[in-house]
Scaffold this active site. Structure first.
Site, mmCIF file in Angstrom:
data_model
loop_
_atom_site.group_PDB
_atom_site.id
_atom_site.type_symbol
_atom_site.label_atom_id
_atom_site.label_comp_id
_atom_site.label_asym_id
_atom_site.label_seq_id
_atom_site.Cartn_x
_atom_site.Cartn_y
_atom_site.Cartn_z
ATOM 1 N N ASP A 124 -7.608 32.927 30.147
ATOM 2 C CA ASP A 124 -8.818 32.214 30.599
ATOM 3 C C ASP A 124 -9.126 31.023 29.694
ATOM 4 O O ASP A 124 -9.479 29.941 30.160
ATOM 5 C CB ASP A 124 -10.029 33.158 30.620
ATOM 6 C CG ASP A 124 -9.895 34.213 31.713
ATOM 7 O OD1 ASP A 124 -9.033 34.031 32.598
ATOM 8 O OD2 ASP A 124 -10.631 35.210 31.664
ATOM 9 N N TYR A 125 -8.979 31.257 28.387
ATOM 10 C CA TYR A 125 -9.236 30.186 27.415
ATOM 11 C C TYR A 125 -8.236 29.048 27.606
ATOM 12 O O TYR A 125 -8.605 27.871 27.665
ATOM 13 C CB TYR A 125 -9.147 30.750 25.998
ATOM 14 C CG TYR A 125 -9.120 29.694 24.917
ATOM 15 C CD1 TYR A 125 -10.266 28.963 24.604
ATOM 16 C CD2 TYR A 125 -7.952 29.421 24.208
ATOM 17 C CE1 TYR A 125 -10.243 27.984 23.616
ATOM 18 C CE2 TYR A 125 -7.921 28.449 23.219
ATOM 19 C CZ TYR A 125 -9.065 27.740 22.931
ATOM 20 O OH TYR A 125 -9.040 26.771 21.958
ATOM 21 N N LEU A 126 -6.966 29.400 27.728
ATOM 22 C CA LEU A 126 -5.931 28.368 27.864
ATOM 23 C C LEU A 126 -6.083 27.604 29.176
ATOM 24 O O LEU A 126 -5.832 26.398 29.227
ATOM 25 C CB LEU A 126 -4.535 28.999 27.766
ATOM 26 C CG LEU A 126 -4.165 29.550 26.378
ATOM 27 C CD1 LEU A 126 -2.839 30.296 26.435
ATOM 28 C CD2 LEU A 126 -4.117 28.444 25.334
ATOM 29 N N LYS A 129 -8.780 25.096 28.607
ATOM 30 C CA LYS A 129 -8.268 23.972 27.814
ATOM 31 C C LYS A 129 -7.379 23.075 28.673
ATOM 32 O O LYS A 129 -7.430 21.847 28.578
ATOM 33 C CB LYS A 129 -7.463 24.484 26.597
ATOM 34 C CG LYS A 129 -8.278 25.230 25.551
ATOM 35 C CD LYS A 129 -9.483 24.485 25.020
ATOM 36 C CE LYS A 129 -9.157 23.429 24.011
ATOM 37 N NZ LYS A 129 -10.378 22.734 23.516
#
Length: 210
Positions: A124-126, A129
């Site tokens: 989710d973070y990647l 980004k």
């Protein structure tokens, strides 16, 4: 001597952000503007003689970029608000920077942002980004997108390994990431390019210009 350029640092109060502020303070080319969310953070930076601007990545940011020439985005929600801060907050600041005619936007991204599904834990973070990076690439702004490996709190060595795609995993100190971000502010450094960095053997000043 030409005037020092004002660099707005989003995420100035974070671990990496504070290192960036100190590097800019010591620079003969730049002076920092710390972008912070809380009054006590503002007071603390101002005590150190650093210009600050109170701004929240989740609300209007047009005032934050008013006096800035360049921007470093080093903010992160540490997983607490990935969409609001890491993705939409970054996109809002990119839009505000574009409207303000900012000369260059340097984005702290992450290895894996080109292929978020490589990591179950961080997918989710990647993806956030990746979305922010894509928004910057299509913004028309001059930019450098810096994708480090795993961040450590060790002392910087001033030396890195840099490639568009390193194809290996590894780590790098926040200090060396901060120095790379500051070097990338230069117009002739990795203009409109994305690159990955890990700790290595090449001096940062040389690595970003090769």
């Amino acid at each position: 001597m030409s005037e020092r350029k004002n660099v707005l640092v989003a995420g100035a109060n974070g671990t990496t952000g504070r290192i960036i502020i100190n590097l800019l303070k010591a620079s003969e080319t730049y002076q920092p503007i710390a972008m912070v969310r809380k009054q006590e953070q503002k007071d603390r930076f101002e005590k150190q003689g650093v210009s600050t601007v109170l701004a929240d990545l989740e609300v209007d940011l047009s005032h934050a970029v008013k006096n800035a020439d360049k921007v470093i985005f080093a903010a992160g929600s540490k997983g607490k608000n990935i969409i609001g801060v890491d993705q939409e907050g970054a996109k809002s600041l990119i839009d505000a920077a574009k409207d303000a005619g900012i000369e260059k936007f340097v984005m702290l991204s992450s290895m894996g942002a080109d292929n978020p599904s490589v990591s179950n834990d961080l997918e989710d973070y990647l993806r956030a980004k990746q979305n922010a990076d894509d928004h910057l690439r299509s913004s028309g702004l001059n930019y450098s997108i810096v994708r480090p490996g795993h961040l450590t709190d060790e002392d910087g060595t001033g030396k890195i390994k840099l490639k568009e795609k390193l194809k290996i995993e590894g780590s790098i100190s926040r200090a060396d990431v901060a120095k790379t971000l500051v070097e990338a502010l230069e117009e002739d450094v990795k203009q409109k390019q994305i690159f990955e960095i890990l700790s290595g053997e090449v001096p940062i000043e040389k690595a970003v210009r090769s």
